[in-house]
Write a protein that holds these residues in place. Structure first.
Motif: not given
Length: 145
Positions: A91-103
């Motif tokens: 769940t954390f890994d998915a969150l960080f991936e999404r945050a990177g994509r949004a950035g």
């Protein structure tokens, strides 16, 4: 509800909101390529600001829950929590991936906006320089050269 479940719920809410934010950024990108009006740009900005506020609140919630677990909101704290609650890692890994994509999307959109602003500033500078010249005489005619 144990702290691990509360943290999982918080991270999932952040991921869901980031998915919505990514969709908004993709819509903004499409709108920017379609020569948007100032009103459309203002609406897109307001929408992004709303997402930023909601994401910031969830960030604060995550920090609070991590603090309840005597951990910090950094890689070491997250690793420590995931050692106790291994189900959180994905769940954390998915969150960080999404945050990177949004950035990345937000950065790309920002570059397009900067390009628009530079173009508009050049056009305004050109108009300003023309206004300072006498283009027409008092009778509304171009001067002879």
């Amino acid at each position: 509800m144990n702290p691990g479940d509360k943290l999982l719920q918080c991270i999932q809410a952040q991921s869901d909101l980031l998915d919505e934010f990514i969709q908004a950024l993709e819509a903004e990108f499409a709108a920017l390529l379609d020569n948007p009006t100032n009103l459309a740009l203002a609406e897109l900005t307001q929408r992004k600001n709303d997402y930023a506020q909601r994401l910031a609140q969830l960030d604060q919630d995550r920090v609070r829950i991590l603090n309840e677990l005597d951990q910090s909101d950094d890689a070491a704290g997250i690793d420590a929590v995931c050692a106790v609650y291994p189900e959180l890692r994905a769940t954390f890994d998915a969150l960080f991936e999404r945050a990177g994509r949004a950035g990345r999307l937000n950065q790309d959109n920002g570059q397009i906006l900067r390009t628009f602003m530079e173009h508009n500033q050049r056009a305004l500078d050109t108009l300003h320089s023309l206004i300072n010249q006498d283009l027409y005489d008092a009778r509304g005619r171009l001067p002879r050269r």
